[in-house]
Design a protein around this motif. Structure first.
Motif, PDB file in Angstrom:
ATOM      1  N   GLY A 177      70.004 126.124 -17.988  1.00 54.05           N
ATOM      2  CA  GLY A 177      70.792 125.808 -19.169  1.00 54.05           C
ATOM      3  C   GLY A 177      72.284 125.954 -19.020  1.00 54.05           C
ATOM      4  N   ASN A 178      72.779 125.900 -17.787  1.00 56.21           N
ATOM      5  CA  ASN A 178      74.218 125.973 -17.553  1.00 56.21           C
ATOM      6  C   ASN A 178      74.813 124.566 -17.579  1.00 56.21           C
ATOM      7  OD1 ASN A 178      74.309 128.976 -16.681  1.00 56.21           O
ATOM      8  ND2 ASN A 178      72.718 128.093 -15.398  1.00 56.21           N
ATOM      9  N   SER A 179      76.126 124.451 -17.769  1.00 56.58           N
ATOM     10  CA  SER A 179      76.704 123.121 -17.915  1.00 56.58           C
ATOM     11  C   SER A 179      78.147 123.060 -17.438  1.00 56.58           C
ATOM     12  CB  SER A 179      76.625 122.673 -19.380  1.00 56.58           C
ATOM     13  OG  SER A 179      77.328 123.564 -20.223  1.00 56.58           O
ATOM     14  N   VAL A 180      78.573 121.813 -17.178  1.00 57.38           N
ATOM     15  CA  VAL A 180      79.942 121.518 -16.775  1.00 57.38           C
ATOM     16  C   VAL A 180      80.555 120.610 -17.838  1.00 57.38           C
ATOM     17  CG1 VAL A 180      81.391 120.387 -15.055  1.00 57.38           C
ATOM     18  CG2 VAL A 180      79.452 121.791 -14.330  1.00 57.38           C
ATOM     19  N   GLU A 210      85.060 122.824 -14.808  1.00 55.53           N
ATOM     20  CA  GLU A 210      84.924 121.899 -13.698  1.00 55.53           C
ATOM     21  C   GLU A 210      83.567 122.087 -13.035  1.00 55.53           C
ATOM     22  OE1 GLU A 210      88.487 121.833 -11.231  1.00 55.53           O
ATOM     23  OE2 GLU A 210      89.573 122.821 -12.848  1.00 55.53           O
ATOM     24  N   HIS A 211      83.540 122.286 -11.730  1.00 49.89           N
ATOM     25  CA  HIS A 211      82.289 122.373 -10.983  1.00 49.89           C
ATOM     26  C   HIS A 211      81.510 123.660 -11.285  1.00 49.89           C
ATOM     27  CE1 HIS A 211      83.763 119.149  -8.352  1.00 49.89           C
ATOM     28  NE2 HIS A 211      84.876 119.830  -8.197  1.00 49.89           N
ATOM     29  N   GLY A 212      80.187 123.584 -11.129  1.00 46.33           N
ATOM     30  CA  GLY A 212      79.370 124.784 -11.065  1.00 46.33           C
ATOM     31  C   GLY A 212      79.216 125.528 -12.370  1.00 46.33           C
ATOM     32  N   GLY A 213      78.403 124.985 -13.276  1.00 42.11           N
ATOM     33  CA  GLY A 213      78.172 125.704 -14.522  1.00 42.11           C
ATOM     34  C   GLY A 213      77.528 127.058 -14.296  1.00 42.11           C
ATOM     35  N   GLY A 272      75.764 121.262 -12.522  1.00 42.04           N
ATOM     36  CA  GLY A 272      75.613 122.106 -13.702  1.00 42.04           C
ATOM     37  C   GLY A 272      74.949 123.430 -13.375  1.00 42.04           C
ATOM     38  N   GLY A 273      73.994 123.394 -12.434  1.00 41.83           N
ATOM     39  CA  GLY A 273      73.344 124.622 -11.989  1.00 41.83           C
ATOM     40  C   GLY A 273      74.074 125.269 -10.831  1.00 41.83           C
ATOM     41  N   ILE A 274      74.117 124.553  -9.687  1.00 33.78           N
ATOM     42  CA  ILE A 274      74.755 125.064  -8.471  1.00 33.78           C
ATOM     43  C   ILE A 274      75.678 123.988  -7.923  1.00 33.78           C
ATOM     44  CG2 ILE A 274      74.394 125.880  -6.102  1.00 33.78           C
ATOM     45  CD1 ILE A 274      71.590 126.773  -6.940  1.00 33.78           C
ATOM     46  N   GLY A 291      82.737 127.567 -11.810  1.00 33.18           N
ATOM     47  CA  GLY A 291      81.829 128.697 -11.754  1.00 33.18           C
ATOM     48  C   GLY A 291      81.704 129.446 -13.065  1.00 33.18           C
ATOM     49  N   GLY A 292      80.949 128.895 -14.012  1.00 31.10           N
ATOM     50  CA  GLY A 292      80.791 129.572 -15.293  1.00 31.10           C
ATOM     51  C   GLY A 292      80.113 130.926 -15.169  1.00 31.10           C
ATOM     52  N   GLY A 293      79.050 130.986 -14.365  1.00 34.60           N
ATOM     53  CA  GLY A 293      78.360 132.248 -14.144  1.00 34.60           C
ATOM     54  C   GLY A 293      78.968 133.031 -13.005  1.00 34.60           C
ATOM     55  N   LEU A 294      78.974 132.417 -11.805  1.00 35.45           N
ATOM     56  CA  LEU A 294      79.540 133.054 -10.619  1.00 35.45           C
ATOM     57  C   LEU A 294      80.407 132.052  -9.868  1.00 35.45           C
ATOM     58  CD1 LEU A 294      76.216 134.013 -10.703  1.00 35.45           C
ATOM     59  CD2 LEU A 294      77.180 135.651  -9.101  1.00 35.45           C
ATOM     60  N   TYR A 295      81.509 132.550  -9.294  1.00 35.53           N
ATOM     61  CA  TYR A 295      82.388 131.698  -8.506  1.00 35.53           C
ATOM     62  C   TYR A 295      82.867 132.452  -7.264  1.00 35.53           C
ATOM     63  CZ  TYR A 295      86.311 128.899  -6.955  1.00 35.53           C
ATOM     64  OH  TYR A 295      87.164 128.153  -6.188  1.00 35.53           O
ATOM     65  N   GLY A 296      82.766 131.801  -6.118  1.00 33.59           N
ATOM     66  CA  GLY A 296      83.315 132.363  -4.888  1.00 33.59           C
ATOM     67  C   GLY A 296      82.659 133.657  -4.456  1.00 33.59           C
ATOM     68  N   CYS A 297      81.374 133.817  -4.753  1.00 32.61           N
ATOM     69  CA  CYS A 297      80.645 135.027  -4.375  1.00 32.61           C
ATOM     70  C   CYS A 297      79.786 134.708  -3.149  1.00 32.61           C
ATOM     71  CB  CYS A 297      79.782 135.516  -5.534  1.00 32.61           C
ATOM     72  SG  CYS A 297      80.754 136.024  -6.978  1.00 32.61           S
ATOM     73  N   ASP A 298      80.187 135.213  -1.977  1.00 26.12           N
ATOM     74  CA  ASP A 298      79.595 134.797  -0.714  1.00 26.12           C
ATOM     75  C   ASP A 298      78.615 135.793  -0.120  1.00 26.12           C
ATOM     76  OD1 ASP A 298      81.078 132.488  -0.886  1.00 26.12           O
ATOM     77  OD2 ASP A 298      82.713 133.229   0.368  1.00 26.12           O
TER      78      ASP A 298
END
Length: 273
Positions: free
Chosen positions: A152-155, A133-136, A165-167, A111-118
């Motif tokens: 433009g996000n990446s893993v 890892e997962h989820g740029g 890379g995106g979701i 989660g480069g941008g957001l991680y675990g936000c439900d």
């Protein structure tokens, strides 16, 4: 320095919708842990609005870090902020996350941008984030992801185990989003999301109303839509849009429909006929 929330605090800059004020009102983590942390007792009466949040450090969520436990959930509303140059943008915040620019963060984990936000992730620009890892862009965000521009996000790591890379891994609805030019060795745009509708996804995605045509951003860092964009009026109307505004403060609904992504174009199809 670092800001630690405990309970329902309202922390707001003098003009949260003024980009110049947001740019000048800085919470700097100084590389010493997350820039903003929550205790996990916050309700939707808690607010973080109108700041540039930078230089926070963590494996994920170095900018804004929730409690991360099932027993203590962060419900603080996070809106009109810029989260940039952190070790991951936002993590473990199950609230409304709206009208933020979440960009140029680098998480060593997921989660480069957001991680675990439900909660509801709505009307955000999520751009140029990197995950180890997962989820740029977004990883393991299982609420509603709608009207976001995810570009433009990446893993970093390769292989089938590291994708999206995106979701990556979204069990909720993904709707009215633009997911474009994200990079990963496995499913670079969207991985492990089943309910994707009315979204512009590079290389396409199964779902009602989805398109794969170039969204035609204006360019030079401007991710609003050009006059000929196929994403104009191609989104799905939702009840929250009636009096809502886009990321720049323009009316979300103008003439005949709603655009995909975080920005309404100003070139509505009816208006230009």
């Amino acid at each position: 320095g670092n800001v630690c929330f405990s309970g329902d605090v309202i922390l707001r800059s003098s003009a949260p919708t003024n980009p110049a004020i947001v740019a000048a009102t800085v919470i700097d983590g100084g590389g010493n842990g997350p820039a903003v942390t929550f205790g996990g007792t916050e309700t939707t009466n808690c607010l973080l609005s109108g700041f540039t949040i930078r230089n926070g450090y963590a494996g994920s969520g170095g900018g804004i870090q929730g409690s991360g436990t099932l027993a203590r959930i962060t419900w603080c509303v996070i809106t009109n902020n810029v989260a940039t140059n952190n070790g991951g943008g936002i993590a473990d915040c199950d609230c409304l996350i709206s009208h933020n620019i979440i960009g140029w963060n680098a998480a060593t984990n997921k989660g480069g941008g957001l991680y675990g936000c439900d909660g509801q992730v709505r009307n955000n620009l999520i751009v140029q984030n990197v995950a180890g890892e997962h989820g740029g862009g977004l990883g393991l965000c299982n609420g509603t992801i709608e009207n976001d521009t995810i570009v433009g996000n990446s893993v970093v790591l390769g292989g089938i185990e590291n994708g999206g890379g995106g979701i990556w891994s979204a069990t909720g609805q993904v709707r009215n989003c633009i997911v474009w030019t994200n990079q990963a060795e496995f499913k670079p745009q969207i991985s492990n999301a089943l309910d994707v509708t009315y979204s512009c996804v590079q290389t396409g995605h199964v779902g009602v109303g989805n398109i794969s045509l170039n969204p035609l951003f204006i360019g030079s860092g401007d991710y609003s839509l050009d006059v000929d964009s196929p994403s104009i009026d191609a989104g799905s109307y939702q009840s929250w849009m009636g009096s809502a505004v886009d990321l720049r403060g323009a009316r979300r609904i103008s003439y005949s429909g709603v655009d995909m992504g975080a920005y309404e174009s100003g070139f509505d199809i009816v208006a230009t006929q």
